[in-house]
Design an enzyme around this catalytic site. Structure first.
Site, PDB file in Angstrom:
ATOM      1  N   TYR A  68      48.126 -42.455  36.662  1.00 29.08           N
ATOM      2  CA  TYR A  68      47.117 -43.069  36.235  1.00 29.08           C
ATOM      3  C   TYR A  68      45.832 -41.923  37.434  1.00 29.08           C
ATOM      4  O   TYR A  68      46.156 -40.900  37.744  1.00 29.08           O
ATOM      5  CB  TYR A  68      47.102 -43.989  37.381  1.00 29.08           C
ATOM      6  CG  TYR A  68      46.956 -45.215  37.085  1.00 29.08           C
ATOM      7  CD1 TYR A  68      45.582 -46.137  36.131  1.00 29.08           C
ATOM      8  CD2 TYR A  68      48.211 -46.408  36.474  1.00 29.08           C
ATOM      9  CE1 TYR A  68      45.379 -46.884  35.719  1.00 29.08           C
ATOM     10  CE2 TYR A  68      47.534 -47.289  36.102  1.00 29.08           C
ATOM     11  CZ  TYR A  68      46.395 -48.002  35.336  1.00 29.08           C
ATOM     12  OH  TYR A  68      46.000 -49.077  34.912  1.00 29.08           O
ATOM     13  N   GLU A  70      41.936 -42.758  37.369  1.00 29.95           N
ATOM     14  CA  GLU A  70      40.815 -43.336  37.581  1.00 29.95           C
ATOM     15  C   GLU A  70      39.710 -42.892  37.636  1.00 29.95           C
ATOM     16  O   GLU A  70      40.073 -42.269  39.358  1.00 29.95           O
ATOM     17  CB  GLU A  70      40.171 -44.912  37.792  1.00 29.95           C
ATOM     18  CG  GLU A  70      41.714 -45.796  37.049  1.00 29.95           C
ATOM     19  CD  GLU A  70      41.342 -47.793  37.524  1.00 29.95           C
ATOM     20  OE1 GLU A  70      40.433 -47.882  39.182  1.00 29.95           O
ATOM     21  OE2 GLU A  70      41.968 -47.735  36.635  1.00 29.95           O
ATOM     22  N   ASP A 245      25.579 -42.274  16.808  1.00 26.11           N
ATOM     23  CA  ASP A 245      26.750 -42.796  16.950  1.00 26.11           C
ATOM     24  C   ASP A 245      27.483 -41.922  15.840  1.00 26.11           C
ATOM     25  O   ASP A 245      27.161 -42.302  14.789  1.00 26.11           O
ATOM     26  CB  ASP A 245      27.618 -44.450  16.138  1.00 26.11           C
ATOM     27  CG  ASP A 245      29.119 -44.800  16.667  1.00 26.11           C
ATOM     28  OD1 ASP A 245      29.655 -43.395  16.919  1.00 26.11           O
ATOM     29  OD2 ASP A 245      29.238 -46.086  16.662  1.00 26.11           O
ATOM     30  N   THR A 274      33.698 -41.441  17.839  1.00 24.29           N
ATOM     31  CA  THR A 274      35.555 -40.472  17.951  1.00 24.29           C
ATOM     32  C   THR A 274      35.671 -39.491  17.844  1.00 24.29           C
ATOM     33  O   THR A 274      34.740 -38.747  16.958  1.00 24.29           O
ATOM     34  CB  THR A 274      36.041 -41.829  16.405  1.00 24.29           C
ATOM     35  OG1 THR A 274      35.197 -40.769  15.178  1.00 24.29           O
ATOM     36  CG2 THR A 274      35.433 -43.342  16.917  1.00 24.29           C
ATOM     37  N   LYS A 277      38.884 -39.061  13.557  1.00 23.02           N
ATOM     38  CA  LYS A 277      37.569 -39.188  11.843  1.00 23.02           C
ATOM     39  C   LYS A 277      37.972 -37.853  11.181  1.00 23.02           C
ATOM     40  O   LYS A 277      38.778 -36.617  10.818  1.00 23.02           O
ATOM     41  CB  LYS A 277      36.868 -40.280  11.480  1.00 23.02           C
ATOM     42  CG  LYS A 277      36.826 -41.486  12.561  1.00 23.02           C
ATOM     43  CD  LYS A 277      35.978 -42.090  12.150  1.00 23.02           C
ATOM     44  CE  LYS A 277      35.954 -43.403  13.081  1.00 23.02           C
ATOM     45  NZ  LYS A 277      35.871 -44.580  12.196  1.00 23.02           N
ATOM     46  N   ARG A 283      43.615 -40.059  18.325  1.00 24.74           N
ATOM     47  CA  ARG A 283      43.232 -40.866  18.779  1.00 24.74           C
ATOM     48  C   ARG A 283      41.728 -41.237  19.768  1.00 24.74           C
ATOM     49  O   ARG A 283      42.772 -41.597  20.387  1.00 24.74           O
ATOM     50  CB  ARG A 283      43.227 -42.654  18.205  1.00 24.74           C
ATOM     51  CG  ARG A 283      44.022 -42.945  16.687  1.00 24.74           C
ATOM     52  CD  ARG A 283      44.565 -44.580  16.702  1.00 24.74           C
ATOM     53  NE  ARG A 283      43.078 -44.587  16.355  1.00 24.74           N
ATOM     54  CZ  ARG A 283      43.117 -45.096  15.020  1.00 24.74           C
ATOM     55  NH1 ARG A 283      43.662 -44.926  13.682  1.00 24.74           N
ATOM     56  NH2 ARG A 283      41.827 -46.615  14.372  1.00 24.74           N
TER      57      ARG A 283
HETATM   58  N1  PLP Z   1      31.498 -46.073  15.553  1.00 19.06           N
HETATM   59  C1  PLP Z   1      31.704 -46.153  13.656  1.00 19.06           C
HETATM   60  C2  PLP Z   1      30.977 -45.299  13.146  1.00 19.06           C
HETATM   61  C3  PLP Z   1      32.174 -45.787  13.087  1.00 19.06           C
HETATM   62  O1  PLP Z   1      33.076 -46.211  12.028  1.00 19.06           O
HETATM   63  C4  PLP Z   1      34.352 -46.610  14.265  1.00 19.06           C
HETATM   64  C5  PLP Z   1      35.308 -46.851  13.262  1.00 19.06           C
HETATM   65  O2  PLP Z   1      35.156 -47.497  12.688  1.00 19.06           O
HETATM   66  C6  PLP Z   1      33.604 -46.583  15.347  1.00 19.06           C
HETATM   67  C7  PLP Z   1      32.834 -46.623  16.572  1.00 19.06           C
HETATM   68  C8  PLP Z   1      34.948 -47.377  16.687  1.00 19.06           C
HETATM   69  O3  PLP Z   1      35.621 -46.665  16.505  1.00 19.06           O
HETATM   70  P1  PLP Z   1      37.513 -46.845  16.895  1.00 19.06           P
HETATM   71  O4  PLP Z   1      38.091 -48.203  15.723  1.00 19.06           O
HETATM   72  O5  PLP Z   1      38.220 -46.184  17.670  1.00 19.06           O
HETATM   73  O6  PLP Z   1      37.082 -48.215  17.313  1.00 19.06           O
END
Ligand code: PLP
Length: 483
Positions: A68, A70, A245, A274, A277, A283
């Site tokens: 842990y 935090e 994002d 993320t 990808k 992950r």
């Molecule tokens: N943001 C975008 C643009 C995504 O394509 C995705 C996943 O498909 C996410 C956020 C969410 O990611 P996670 O599945 O790791 O929560």
């Protein structure tokens, strides 16, 4: 993925791990083997998936998982965090260097968590902090119940704009089924009906009219680059914070395919991603920023939004970022884009219609109405033929989000296997010949089914074997031989 020495190391490591797991629960060991077999037998064109290296996978499976931690490095709510501190700091340093940001937060457990951390950081910075200052208080616990209620109302009263779902946006960008849509009042911007591309003038008009606190840019199914410099101009003109994002295209940013006006880090106040990808890590999620004032709030992601960080995954993130700093990763990122263009050209020359007419990133969106199919039928017929894709809405989709009219194809995974433009042409042929042979079944009321279909055994078997040939020539984890 490695020389001869590594080859035996990788096999030894995974075989030994499976033996250990088998002793506790042999079924799980069997399913882990099954998953590898599956992944080795299908052409993976899911745009959001990839193959992490054995080093990344192994960094996740160890005792860091038991700790842990935090808080943040050097400032934990638990004792005994010496090595978690080191690994988290290393992951942050690698991320900063890789993306050219002055601040990195590597604790989010996934992309959705990274976005929640970002939203709450913006709210804390822009709404909560000035409220506390105006009440001459340092902490929310010092507010009276009545002032706290006023602040809560104000936090819940903010506005956001994000890309519409059928144009390629993501649920976490303020859509009602997701918590982000319950938190913010959201309006979405779409694409031009003719070109199917973003229209910055209409985004600017929407921002002017709606006056959002946050503008979110980024997508999961838009096959084109986004001009983040223009998005920042729009955000600045209405006093909004620009959040990008980059979950899907982080690998292309790390590999310097997207730079200048198209580099999110240089243009947005806050960037989320993320790590699994196109970036090819474990992950997980990250948040980056060049704004010192925001960094202070992002750092409070745990416990504001997140539970204790996954130290084993932060270790794997550090490994993945170290891999992405290598020159080979730049080559990889360039190849991902070249392959997507080759795949797009291959589909177009065989009569497929591409949303926006092409691609300049890692993904291709195909309108399967050309073939008389729904996305759902195309997805299933392709899976039977050894090609894994996902169905996806296209702009102004008449078939809705369940059946859809499109399929989304991505090249990050096949490029990791070493496939190049020639192989993409073969993949395009496998896809188009399957779709050309697939027909909707007729329902009892005499209409075309949106889900059931007919595909001849001959085409299915031929294409499955062609997919198998490509995978034999470009194997997944060639150094890994399971006993
Ligand atoms: N943001 C975008 C643009 C995504 O394509 C995705 C996943 O498909 C996410 C956020 C969410 O990611 P996670 O599945 O790791 O929560």
């Amino acid at each position: 993925m490695g020389d001869n020495e590594n080859m035996s190391n990788v096999s030894t490591a995974f075989n030994n791990a499976l033996e250990v797991i088998s002793k506790s629960e042999p079924e799980v060991a069997g399913h882990i083997r099954g998953e590898l077999e599956n992944q080795r037998s299908q052409l993976k064109l899911i745009a959001s998936e990839n193959y992490a290296s054995p080093a990344v996978l192994l960094a996740m499976g160890n005792w860091f998982s038991d700790k842990y931690a935090e808080g943040t490095p050097g400032h934990r709510f638990y004792a005994g965090c010496e090595y978690v501190d080191k690994v988290e700091t290393l992951a942050c340093d690698h991320a900063k260097e890789l993306f050219g940001s002055s601040y990195a937060y590597v604790q989010p457990h996934s992309g959705i968590d990274a976005n929640l951390v970002a939203f709450w950081s913006i709210l804390a910075h822009r709404i909560e902090s000035p409220f506390l200052a105006s009440h001459e208080k340092k902490h929310v616990n010092d507010l009276t119940n009545s002032d706290w209620e006023t602040l809560r109302q104000s936090l819940g009263n903010q506005k956001m704009i994000g890309m519409s779902l059928d144009a390629g946006g993501h649920l976490t960008h303020g859509f009602r089924p997701n918590i982000s849509g319950k938190l913010f009042d959201q309006r979405s911007y779409g694409v031009d009906p003719e070109t199917e591309m973003l229209d910055y003038t209409s985004i600017s008009n929407l921002a002017e009219e709606f006056r959002p606190l946050v503008i979110v840019a980024g997508y999961s199914a838009y096959p084109r680059k986004v001009n983040f410099a223009k998005m920042r101009e729009i955000a600045d003109s209405v006093g909004a914070t620009l959040m990008v994002d980059m979950a899907h295209f982080a690998g292309l940013v790390a590999g310097k395919v997207f730079s200048g006006d198209f580099d999110p880090i240089a243009n947005a106040q806050i960037v989320t991603s993320t790590t699994h990808k196109s970036l090819r890590g474990p992950r997980g999620g990250i948040v980056l920023s060049n704004e010192t004032e925001l960094a202070e709030y992002i750092d409070k992601g745990c416990p504001m939004v997140l539970g204790g960080p996954l130290a084993n995954v932060m270790a794997a993130k550090a490994v993945a970022f170290a891999e992405a700093r290598q020159p080979e990763f730049r080559e990889y990122a360039n190849n991902v884009v070249t392959n997507a263009s080759a795949l797009a050209a291959g589909i177009e020359k065989r009569g497929g219609r591409l949303v926006t007419g092409g691609t300049d990133n890692h993904l291709v969106l195909v309108d399967v109405r050309q073939f008389g199919l729904t996305g759902r039928q195309a997805e299933s017929a392709l899976e039977e033929s050894g090609v894994v894709v996902n169905r996806n809405s296209i702009p102004f989709d008449p078939n809705g989000a369940w059946y859809t009219s499109g399929i989304r194809l991505g090249t990050p995974a096949l490029t990791s296997l070493g496939m190049a433009e020639n192989e993409m042409d073969e993949v395009a042929d496998i896809i188009c010949s399957t779709l050309q042979d697939t027909e909707p079944r007729t329902t009892s009321s005499g209409e075309n089914s949106k889900a059931q279909f007919k595909l001849s055994d001959k085409v299915r078997d031929t294409n499955r074997s062609r997919a198998g040939d490509l995978l034999t020539k470009n194997p997944l984890y060639p150094d890994l031989h399971l006993l």
